[in-house]
Design a protein around this motif. Structure first.
Motif, short mmCIF file in Angstrom:
data_model
loop_
_atom_site.label_atom_id
_atom_site.label_comp_id
_atom_site.label_asym_id
_atom_site.label_seq_id
_atom_site.Cartn_x
_atom_site.Cartn_y
_atom_site.Cartn_z
N ALA A 1 11.49 -38.85 14.72
CA ALA A 1 12.55 -38.91 15.72
C ALA A 1 12.69 -37.65 16.56
O ALA A 1 13.65 -37.50 17.30
N ASP A 2 11.75 -36.70 16.43
CA ASP A 2 11.64 -35.64 17.42
C ASP A 2 10.26 -35.01 17.30
O ASP A 2 9.49 -35.28 16.37
N ASN A 3 9.91 -34.17 18.27
CA ASN A 3 8.54 -33.67 18.35
C ASN A 3 8.16 -32.71 17.23
O ASN A 3 7.05 -32.75 16.73
N LEU A 4 9.08 -31.82 16.81
CA LEU A 4 8.75 -30.88 15.75
C LEU A 4 8.52 -31.61 14.43
O LEU A 4 7.61 -31.25 13.66
N MET A 5 9.35 -32.61 14.14
CA MET A 5 9.13 -33.38 12.90
C MET A 5 7.81 -34.13 12.95
O MET A 5 7.14 -34.31 11.93
N ALA A 6 7.39 -34.54 14.15
CA ALA A 6 6.09 -35.21 14.29
C ALA A 6 4.95 -34.24 13.98
O ALA A 6 3.97 -34.61 13.32
N LEU A 7 5.07 -33.00 14.43
CA LEU A 7 4.04 -32.01 14.12
C LEU A 7 3.98 -31.73 12.62
O LEU A 7 2.90 -31.57 12.05
N GLY A 8 5.15 -31.70 11.97
CA GLY A 8 5.18 -31.54 10.52
C GLY A 8 4.52 -32.71 9.82
O GLY A 8 3.80 -32.54 8.82
N ALA A 9 4.77 -33.92 10.33
CA ALA A 9 4.15 -35.11 9.75
C ALA A 9 2.63 -35.05 9.89
O ALA A 9 1.88 -35.39 8.96
N LEU A 10 2.17 -34.62 11.05
CA LEU A 10 0.73 -34.50 11.28
C LEU A 10 0.10 -33.51 10.29
O LEU A 10 -0.97 -33.76 9.72
N ASP A 11 0.79 -32.40 10.04
CA ASP A 11 0.30 -31.42 9.07
C ASP A 11 0.21 -32.02 7.67
O ASP A 11 -0.76 -31.78 6.93
N ALA A 12 1.23 -32.81 7.29
CA ALA A 12 1.24 -33.41 5.96
C ALA A 12 0.08 -34.37 5.77
O ALA A 12 -0.56 -34.40 4.71
N VAL A 13 -0.19 -35.17 6.78
CA VAL A 13 -1.30 -36.12 6.70
C VAL A 13 -2.63 -35.37 6.54
O VAL A 13 -3.45 -35.70 5.68
N ARG A 14 -2.82 -34.35 7.33
CA ARG A 14 -4.08 -33.61 7.29
C ARG A 14 -4.25 -32.85 5.98
O ARG A 14 -5.37 -32.70 5.48
N SER A 15 -3.13 -32.36 5.43
CA SER A 15 -3.22 -31.61 4.17
C SER A 15 -3.68 -32.49 3.01
O SER A 15 -4.17 -31.99 1.99
N ARG A 16 -3.50 -33.82 3.15
CA ARG A 16 -3.96 -34.76 2.12
C ARG A 16 -5.41 -35.20 2.35
O ARG A 16 -5.92 -36.06 1.63
N ARG B 1 7.92 -32.71 4.74
CA ARG B 1 8.44 -33.19 3.45
C ARG B 1 8.62 -34.70 3.43
O ARG B 1 8.27 -35.37 2.46
N ALA B 2 9.17 -35.24 4.51
CA ALA B 2 9.40 -36.69 4.56
C ALA B 2 8.08 -37.45 4.51
O ALA B 2 7.96 -38.47 3.81
N THR B 3 7.07 -36.95 5.22
CA THR B 3 5.78 -37.63 5.25
C THR B 3 5.09 -37.54 3.90
O THR B 3 4.46 -38.52 3.44
N GLU B 4 5.21 -36.42 3.23
CA GLU B 4 4.63 -36.31 1.89
C GLU B 4 5.25 -37.33 0.94
O GLU B 4 4.56 -37.93 0.11
N ARG B 5 6.56 -37.53 1.08
CA ARG B 5 7.22 -38.54 0.23
C ARG B 5 6.72 -39.94 0.58
O ARG B 5 6.48 -40.75 -0.32
N PHE B 6 6.57 -40.23 1.86
CA PHE B 6 6.03 -41.54 2.26
C PHE B 6 4.65 -41.77 1.64
O PHE B 6 4.35 -42.85 1.14
N LEU B 7 3.81 -40.74 1.70
CA LEU B 7 2.43 -40.89 1.22
C LEU B 7 2.36 -41.05 -0.29
O LEU B 7 1.36 -41.58 -0.81
N ASP B 8 3.40 -40.61 -1.00
CA ASP B 8 3.43 -40.74 -2.46
C ASP B 8 3.96 -42.09 -2.93
O ASP B 8 3.94 -42.39 -4.12
N LEU B 9 4.45 -42.92 -2.00
CA LEU B 9 4.98 -44.23 -2.38
C LEU B 9 3.85 -45.13 -2.87
O LEU B 9 2.70 -45.02 -2.42
#
Length: 344
Positions: free
Chosen positions: A247-262, A229-237
């Motif tokens: 700031a932790d590994n699971l959130m990094a994996l979520g960020a990676l998913d968000a980037v790829r989904s775009r 969610r945080a990465t999707e918001r960043f990408l919409d800026l």
């Protein structure tokens, strides 16, 4: 071999009363407990565990309450704790708080009822009063990875890593690669690790004349979905960040998913780095640059501190340094080789 029903019959009580008496439950009268203990001794019920603990008032058992057993960092920490405890002659009972304070309290109460000799806790969401109350009541307690305000007041040792130098090195690394718009996906502000990592990142940016704007702070909860969610918001800026530090590994994996989904790629479209290195990061495409904590060493040091406290020796807090592991997720050139994780 006599069983619990034999003990109940000899003591003239119910099976449930025998169980509660052996676990020192306050609902059992002293007179009933005395009869149960006498029956245990007479019958030799479970002499290898129960009878020994009754004689020594020790169970040789430690409790470990971790924040999230699904997080690979805490899984590795728990393994190190169990291995070190076994080497020192102790068993470990693990409770998973799932980042929920009320579940953490449930495990602390349950473990206390089982007459553990000591308790290791990685507090979730800033902890609750029960944690310090347990220490005040006389149970040996050690905080590992995270801690809560008031730990010094009740003499609770803290075993943790210090990631500030590694975060400074990471920001300098990103700066050398040409990244200037840097964002962070933060953990819960109520946790010490959540607040510390944001502050370390902010200070590191300031050393390079950069500011951390509110737009570039994503609030996470140490779970993958919050990283997405945080990465999707960043990408919409209107002006997305050039690099994201999770700031932790699971959130990094979520960020990676968000980037790829775009339909975007790391690091071609946005750089990504993480706190808490995990074995998976060498297998992602690209391998993830990360701040690695000495997880195994932390677990072993925490057990030694707790056993020192249990056995009447001085137990001190321990702080170990984290380190930066450079891979290829931030735009490093092709000659940068992935590094394998290893605890000191």
């Amino acid at each position: 071999m006599p069983g619990i029903k034999d003990v109940a019959a000899r003591a003239g009580v119910s099976v449930a009363t025998v169980s509660r008496a052996l676990n020192r439950h306050p609902s059992v009268s002293e007179e009933a407990r005395a009869r149960v203990l006498a029956a245990v001794e007479e019958l030799g019920y479970r002499p290898n565990a129960v009878a020994r603990s009754l004689r020594t008032d020790q169970t040789r058992t430690l409790g470990l309450v971790i924040s999230d057993v699904m997080n690979p960092y805490f899984t590795e920490l728990a393994r190190a704790v169990e291995e070190e405890a076994r080497a020192l002659g102790y068993s470990v009972i693990i409770g998973n708080a799932d980042e929920r304070p009320e579940l953490q309290d449930h495990h602390i109460r349950t473990l206390s009822d089982r007459r553990i000799d000591g308790l290791l806790v990685s507090p979730t969401d800033g902890g609750t009063p029960l944690l310090l109350d347990t220490a005040r009541a006389g149970t040996p307690v050690v905080f590992v990875d995270r801690w809560i305000p008031g730990a010094d007041d009740v003499d609770v040792p803290v075993v943790r890593s210090d990631g500030r130098d590694a975060v400074r090195e990471l920001v300098a690394h990103l700066h050398r690669l040409g990244h200037r718009r840097l964002a962070i996906i933060a953990g819960p502000a109520a946790t010490t690790t959540g607040s510390e990592r944001v502050e370390a990142f902010r200070e590191a940016l300031a050393a390079h004349g950069l500011a951390l704007s509110d737009d570039y702070i994503g609030q996470g909860d140490f779970q993958a979905e919050s990283g997405r969610r945080a990465t999707e918001r960043f990408l919409d800026l209107p002006e997305p960040p050039e690099a994201v530090f999770a700031a932790d590994n699971l959130m990094a994996l979520g960020a990676l998913d968000a980037v790829r989904s775009r339909g975007l790629r790391v690091p071609d479209d946005i750089a990504l780095a993480a706190f808490d290195d995990i074995p998976w990061f060498v297998h992602t495409d690209p391998p993830v640059t990360a701040v690695a904590q000495p997880t195994g060493a932390l677990g072993r040091a925490a057990v030694r501190a707790l056993v020192d406290r249990i056995e009447g020796r001085t137990a001190r807090s321990v702080t170990l340094p984290a380190r930066l592991v450079v891979r290829r997720s931030c735009g490093e050139d092709g000659e940068t080789h992935p590094q394998k994780r290893s605890d000191p």
